[in-house]
Design a protein around this motif. Structure first.
Motif, mmCIF file in Angstrom:
data_model
loop_
_atom_site.group_PDB
_atom_site.id
_atom_site.type_symbol
_atom_site.label_atom_id
_atom_site.label_comp_id
_atom_site.label_asym_id
_atom_site.label_seq_id
_atom_site.Cartn_x
_atom_site.Cartn_y
_atom_site.Cartn_z
ATOM 1 N N ASP A 81 94.486 4.372 39.649
ATOM 2 C CA ASP A 81 94.186 5.436 38.323
ATOM 3 C C ASP A 81 95.410 4.599 37.461
ATOM 4 O OD1 ASP A 81 92.176 6.254 38.234
ATOM 5 O OD2 ASP A 81 92.216 8.455 39.088
ATOM 6 N N ARG B 217 94.813 1.501 36.160
ATOM 7 C CA ARG B 217 93.643 1.273 35.023
ATOM 8 C C ARG B 217 94.060 1.959 33.441
ATOM 9 N NH1 ARG B 217 90.181 1.783 40.217
ATOM 10 N NH2 ARG B 217 90.407 4.176 40.406
ATOM 11 N N LEU B 218 94.923 3.194 34.021
ATOM 12 C CA LEU B 218 95.425 3.392 32.577
ATOM 13 C C LEU B 218 96.300 2.640 31.711
ATOM 14 C CD1 LEU B 218 95.448 6.309 30.576
ATOM 15 C CD2 LEU B 218 97.095 6.844 32.575
ATOM 16 N N ARG C 49 94.257 -0.093 30.210
ATOM 17 C CA ARG C 49 93.498 -0.025 28.829
ATOM 18 C C ARG C 49 94.247 0.562 28.173
ATOM 19 N NH1 ARG C 49 90.077 -1.711 27.880
ATOM 20 N NH2 ARG C 49 89.383 -0.030 25.925
ATOM 21 N N CYS C 50 95.260 0.676 27.802
ATOM 22 C CA CYS C 50 96.236 1.382 27.318
ATOM 23 C C CYS C 50 96.533 -0.048 26.411
ATOM 24 C CB CYS C 50 97.138 1.256 27.526
ATOM 25 S SG CYS C 50 96.781 3.370 27.908
ATOM 26 N N SER D 188 94.444 12.076 37.637
ATOM 27 C CA SER D 188 93.546 12.051 38.455
ATOM 28 C C SER D 188 92.310 13.121 38.532
ATOM 29 C CB SER D 188 93.572 11.345 39.804
ATOM 30 O OG SER D 188 93.971 10.062 40.254
ATOM 31 N N ARG E 90 91.832 10.492 25.780
ATOM 32 C CA ARG E 90 91.752 9.221 27.242
ATOM 33 C C ARG E 90 89.750 8.989 26.383
ATOM 34 N NH1 ARG E 90 91.608 12.398 32.027
ATOM 35 N NH2 ARG E 90 93.906 12.785 31.088
ATOM 36 N N TRP F 57 89.478 5.639 28.765
ATOM 37 C CA TRP F 57 89.455 6.082 30.410
ATOM 38 C C TRP F 57 89.750 7.160 31.179
ATOM 39 C CZ3 TRP F 57 93.394 9.483 32.492
ATOM 40 C CH2 TRP F 57 93.760 8.689 34.095
ATOM 41 N N ARG F 58 89.159 6.886 32.384
ATOM 42 C CA ARG F 58 89.080 8.117 33.114
ATOM 43 C C ARG F 58 89.497 7.946 34.296
ATOM 44 N NH1 ARG F 58 87.457 11.177 29.955
ATOM 45 N NH2 ARG F 58 85.484 11.579 28.308
ATOM 46 N N PRO F 59 90.363 9.322 34.940
ATOM 47 C CA PRO F 59 90.688 8.534 36.414
ATOM 48 C C PRO F 59 89.015 8.475 37.029
ATOM 49 C CG PRO F 59 91.089 10.842 35.276
ATOM 50 C CD PRO F 59 90.659 10.391 34.318
#
Ligand code: 15L
Length: 276
Positions: free
Chosen positions: A187, A190-191, A194-195, A210, A223, A228-230
């Protein structure tokens, strides 16, 4: 930004647990990375990456490392509670070096802030990203300072930042608190991706946890803007960890837990309202 950043990404703190994981994950995306840390990089340097050992206090080297970078993922610095003098160089002066590079290069900063910037909020609260800072030590204070520095460079120079208020980022949750605060490695990776990839992030805060059903404390962050979604969750560990608490009322009362109890000398608990 498109799939792969057009310019190299500088990753500080690359030799730490989260830095090593991110170096691997970002390299797997095909990104060109400049890795740096004061400690040697313990893994084989990934393809399209270089590693330079540097102290965040050393503004000349940080400045050189940032030349031509489009984003800085700043994981470096002291990552636990330490005496003020140990925090000062890497977390305070070092951060200034990072933001000076970002200003010059028009680079985006993804800053590993921490839940300890707000650690003296009580666990019964539900706090939004714009809540007041209540740092629980010199480390948390340095993270609040970092976020404030990011705001300064955003308003004055247009430097974009995402402040990741990371909870407990570890391979697995390890106590009852982490059933709420755990952030899985995937997570986080992926965050960060995305950032860096998001078209625009402005000056944003993300709570780094998460998809844990016990995370009732942290609300309303950026988010959706970041995309982004955990997906991971600490919930399957509840059976084995729910009873793993301490007998220290300070640790169990506040979000920042054991960091709050370091050097704690109040005889009676503070009132929940700061100004009354
Ligand atoms: C942090 O910011 C620390 O870097 C990490 O060691 C953990 O203590 C984590 O917060 C946490 O609050 O669980």
């Amino acid at each position: 930004m498109s799939d792969k950043p057009a310019k190299p990404v500088l990753l500080t703190g690359a030799s730490g647990a989260l830095g090593r994981m991110l170096a691997k994950a970002l390299a797997a995306e095909g990104w060109t990375l400049r890795l740096t840390d004061i400690a040697p990089f313990p893994d084989p340097v990934p393809p399209r990456a270089s590693f330079t050992s540097a102290d965040l206090n050393d503004g000349m080297t940080i400045s050189r490392l940032g030349e031509g970078c489009g984003a800085i993922v700043h994981m470096g610095g002291v990552s636990v509670e330490r005496p003020f003098e140990e925090i000062l160089g890497p977390n305070i002066r070092g951060l200034y070096h990072i933001y000076e590079v970002a200003r010059r290069e028009k680079a985006r900063v993804v800053f590993a802030s921490s839940n300890h910037s707000v650690g003296f909020h009580e666990r019964t609260e539900a706090i939004a990203a714009d809540t007041q800072f209540l740092p629980d030590g010199y480390y948390g204070l340095s993270k609040a300072y970092g976020e404030l520095m990011g705001r300064l460079y955003w308003f004055k120079n247009g430097v974009e930042s995402v402040f990741l208020r990371i909870g407990s980022c570890a391979p697995e949750p390890y106590n009852a608190r982490a059933l709420a605060t755990w952030l899985s490695y995937p997570d986080l990776a992926r965050l960060v991706i995305r950032c860096v990839r998001a078209d625009s992030v402005g000056c944003s805060v993300i709570w780094g946890a998460s998809n844990n059903s016990r995370m009732t404390w942290w609300r309303n962050d950026a988010r959706d803007r970041i995309g982004w979604r955990p997906v991971d969750s600490a919930d399957p560990f509840a059976g084995q960890l729910a009873g793993k608490v301490t007998d220290d009322p300070v640790i169990e009362r506040y979000m920042g837990a054991d960091f709050c109890s370091i050097g704690y000398s109040r005889e009676t608990p503070a009132p929940q309202q700061l100004f009354e």
